[in-house]
Write a protein that holds these residues in place. Structure first.
Motif, mmCIF file in Angstrom:
data_model
loop_
_atom_site.group_PDB
_atom_site.id
_atom_site.type_symbol
_atom_site.label_atom_id
_atom_site.label_comp_id
_atom_site.label_asym_id
_atom_site.label_seq_id
_atom_site.Cartn_x
_atom_site.Cartn_y
_atom_site.Cartn_z
ATOM 1 N N ARG A 55 -92.183 -16.193 49.879
ATOM 2 C CA ARG A 55 -93.238 -15.981 48.879
ATOM 3 C C ARG A 55 -93.824 -17.299 48.362
ATOM 4 N NH1 ARG A 55 -91.182 -12.606 44.115
ATOM 5 N NH2 ARG A 55 -92.069 -10.779 45.175
ATOM 6 N N VAL A 56 -92.973 -18.232 47.984
ATOM 7 C CA VAL A 56 -93.460 -19.499 47.407
ATOM 8 C C VAL A 56 -94.292 -20.277 48.416
ATOM 9 C CG1 VAL A 56 -92.778 -21.728 46.443
ATOM 10 C CG2 VAL A 56 -91.557 -19.650 45.755
ATOM 11 N N SER B 12 -104.513 -11.796 53.236
ATOM 12 C CA SER B 12 -105.929 -12.145 53.362
ATOM 13 C C SER B 12 -106.785 -11.230 52.504
ATOM 14 C CB SER B 12 -106.379 -12.080 54.825
ATOM 15 O OG SER B 12 -106.313 -10.752 55.321
ATOM 16 N N ALA B 13 -106.373 -9.974 52.361
ATOM 17 C CA ALA B 13 -107.110 -9.043 51.505
ATOM 18 C C ALA B 13 -107.023 -9.460 50.051
ATOM 19 C CB ALA B 13 -106.567 -7.628 51.686
ATOM 20 N N VAL B 14 -105.830 -9.892 49.629
ATOM 21 C CA VAL B 14 -105.651 -10.348 48.246
ATOM 22 C C VAL B 14 -106.451 -11.620 47.994
ATOM 23 C CG1 VAL B 14 -103.969 -11.207 46.568
ATOM 24 C CG2 VAL B 14 -103.384 -9.274 48.039
ATOM 25 N N VAL B 15 -106.368 -12.570 48.933
ATOM 26 C CA VAL B 15 -107.126 -13.814 48.797
ATOM 27 C C VAL B 15 -108.625 -13.515 48.765
ATOM 28 C CG1 VAL B 15 -107.728 -15.988 49.943
ATOM 29 C CG2 VAL B 15 -105.345 -15.252 49.839
ATOM 30 N N ASN C 98 -101.798 -21.184 50.474
ATOM 31 C CA ASN C 98 -103.104 -20.600 50.165
ATOM 32 C C ASN C 98 -103.788 -21.272 48.983
ATOM 33 O OD1 ASN C 98 -103.856 -17.940 51.762
ATOM 34 N ND2 ASN C 98 -101.639 -17.915 51.506
ATOM 35 N N VAL C 99 -103.005 -21.914 48.111
ATOM 36 C CA VAL C 99 -103.541 -22.453 46.867
ATOM 37 C C VAL C 99 -103.861 -23.941 46.935
ATOM 38 C CG1 VAL C 99 -102.879 -23.043 44.502
ATOM 39 C CG2 VAL C 99 -102.599 -20.710 45.317
ATOM 40 N N GLY D 254 -102.639 -17.963 42.836
ATOM 41 C CA GLY D 254 -101.204 -18.001 43.086
ATOM 42 C C GLY D 254 -100.452 -16.931 42.314
ATOM 43 N N PHE D 255 -100.860 -16.717 41.074
ATOM 44 C CA PHE D 255 -100.222 -15.707 40.220
ATOM 45 C C PHE D 255 -100.380 -14.315 40.817
ATOM 46 C CE2 PHE D 255 -100.448 -12.669 36.659
ATOM 47 C CZ PHE D 255 -99.202 -12.902 36.064
ATOM 48 N N ILE D 256 -101.563 -14.011 41.319
ATOM 49 C CA ILE D 256 -101.823 -12.670 41.868
ATOM 50 C C ILE D 256 -101.114 -12.480 43.212
ATOM 51 C CG2 ILE D 256 -103.631 -11.137 42.744
ATOM 52 C CD1 ILE D 256 -105.501 -12.310 40.642
ATOM 53 N N ILE D 257 -101.150 -13.513 44.071
ATOM 54 C CA ILE D 257 -100.481 -13.395 45.371
ATOM 55 C C ILE D 257 -98.999 -13.077 45.195
ATOM 56 C CG2 ILE D 257 -99.756 -14.695 47.426
ATOM 57 C CD1 ILE D 257 -102.395 -16.156 47.369
#
Length: 467
Positions: free
Chosen positions: A113-114, A46-49, A120-121, A98-101
């Motif tokens: 992971r996928v 959630s922090a990354v998003v 999220n995307v 998606g790339f950053i997550i």
């Protein structure tokens, strides 16, 4: 005016309260199946998003709001062009997210992971910016029922999906991601239909580039301002991970934020209700109404957060029953009280939004973000979890009150809201709640009744002054 404020706040607040009531009711049934690891994974993702989500809207909501009030008969033409631009932009935005997550999924759960990325995307790709445009349209039209209906129905669906995925299917953190993705899809669809088929606001994909560039010149300076909100509320988890803090400890911190997140929904509901009325008071240069609206909100928010903090020792352990998450209420109090920054933040910065002095907001937001990062790096390293909590409180207080003291606010002849008084009162109530939480419950009840009495008297005189 006050009657409309209370009715709209009640309506906007009713939806979150209904959803929160059910959410709180099912917490004892879901938290036994969640571990600090689950909270840690959810907190980091959630922090990354959150770090990326600020770029989704590019700050264009302020342009949309201003066009609604300043061009009431032509605003739809601009809205449709921005709608088309945002639909295209969302594809690029989703790819970057998606790339950053990918690089931030904890090693403990790399096998999913996928799926974490897709959940999220994908909701971002479909239906463009329907949710943000639809919500803003009904908010500005002062038709809160349209927003409330969707919030309640889809919110309840998401909550029961949470219960199903976590308690019955034992999916842990993946249950959160699954229910959030489904809820997001449903919300997008619910706004897509009326925007495109009833309100005549279908997106124009062949938009005028000059028009979009002109609007972006106004809106983009707001992006760093909004981005600071991420640094203030979520970046601390990234710092914890970078400093090698155990993911279970990050999970404890994330769980301690749960009461604050629930309370923030009520604060946001009040701000959502007061927003159009503040814009109208700016337009009419009605400073008395502006001050009464903002004072009413800050009194109610301070009262609510203080009472919830005082009784946090009783209700938080009942709701959050996960092993390893005992005794987080002392951290939750400071986080909960930190959200009192919001009413004064709106009081100071909404006027700057209205007069389109968006670049001035960087003075507030950038400094607050820098303070947050520096304090988190120092406090987390030396004090751990409590350091992150204190850093959040200090940074949010700066964010909420510094806007009153910048040159642009004074040049716009902003109304005096006595910010120092409200800041000192917030700090006092935070310290008071932190220590009084340990006393006998009968004394807590008496103190709460006394605070309700004081708040009631203050609201009475604030209201009676109008006569």
């Amino acid at each position: 005016m006050l009657k409309r404020l209370f009715s709209h706040t009640a309506i906007y607040g009713l939806a979150p309260q209904i959803v929160k009531a059910v959410q709180i009711f099912i917490l004892p049934f879901t938290t036994p199946f969640l571990t600090p690891l689950d909270y840690g994974v959810a907190g980091i993702i959630s922090a990354v998003v959150g770090a990326i989500s600020v770029f989704q809207g590019l700050g264009l909501n302020i342009v949309l709001s201003n066009s609604y009030y300043k061009s009431p008969f032509q605003y739809k033409w601009l809205w449709r062009q921005i709608y088309g631009f945002m639909a295209i932009w969302n594809f690029f935005y989703a790819f970057v997210m998606g790339f950053i997550i990918w690089f931030f999924v904890p090693k403990e759960v790399v096998e999913n992971r996928v799926w974490i990325i897709l959940l999220n995307v994908l909701p971002l790709v479909f239906f463009g910016a329907s949710t943000s445009l639809g919500t803003l349209y009904y908010q500005l039209k002062q038709q809160p029922i349209q927003i409330v209906f969707r919030t309640v129905i889809i919110g309840l669906i998401s909550i029961f999906l949470n219960l199903y995925f976590i308690a019955f299917l034992k999916m842990g953190y993946m249950g959160w991601f699954m229910s959030a993705a489904i809820g997001s899809f449903l919300l997008q669809i619910s706004y897509f239909y009326p925007l495109n088929f009833r309100l005549g606001m279908s997106p124009i994909f062949n938009f005028k580039r000059k028009t979009i560039i002109k609007q972006l010149k106004i809106s983009l300076p707001i992006v760093p301002h909004y981005y600071s909100g991420y640094f203030l509320r979520s970046f601390d988890k990234i710092i914890m991970k970078s400093l090698g803090i155990n993911i279970d400890q990050i999970g404890r911190y994330n769980a301690a934020q749960t009461p604050g997140n629930l309370a923030s929904m009520g604060v946001m509901a009040a701000n959502q209700a007061v927003g159009p009325m503040l814009y109208q008071s700016y337009k009419n240069n009605d400073r008395k109404t502006e001050k009464k609206l903002n004072f009413t909100i800050i009194i109610l928010v301070l009262l609510g957060t203080s009472i919830f903090s005082i009784f946090s020792k009783e209700w938080i352990p009942f709701l959050i029953r996960s092993k390893g998450l005992e005794n987080i209420y002392s951290f939750a109090i400071i986080i909960l009280m930190a959200y009192n920054y919001r009413p004064m933040y709106v009081a100071a910065n909404q006027r700057l939004f209205f007069v389109e002095k968006t670049k001035a907001l960087l003075k507030v937001s950038t400094t607050a973000a820098i303070i947050s990062v520096i304090l988190n790096l120092i406090f987390i390293y030396y004090f751990g979890m409590i350091g992150a909590v204190i850093a959040m409180f200090i940074s949010l207080m700066y964010m909420g009150y510094s806007g009153f003291y910048i040159k642009e606010f004074k040049e716009s002849e902003g109304t005096n809201h006595y910010p120092l008084f409200w800041l000192l009162l917030t700090i006092f109530l935070t310290i008071f709640s932190y220590f009084i939480v340990e006393i006998e419950i009968i004394w807590k009840i008496l103190f709460s009744l006394f605070m309700i009495l004081i708040a009631g008297v203050a609201l009475f005189f604030l209201h009676i002054e109008k006569k």
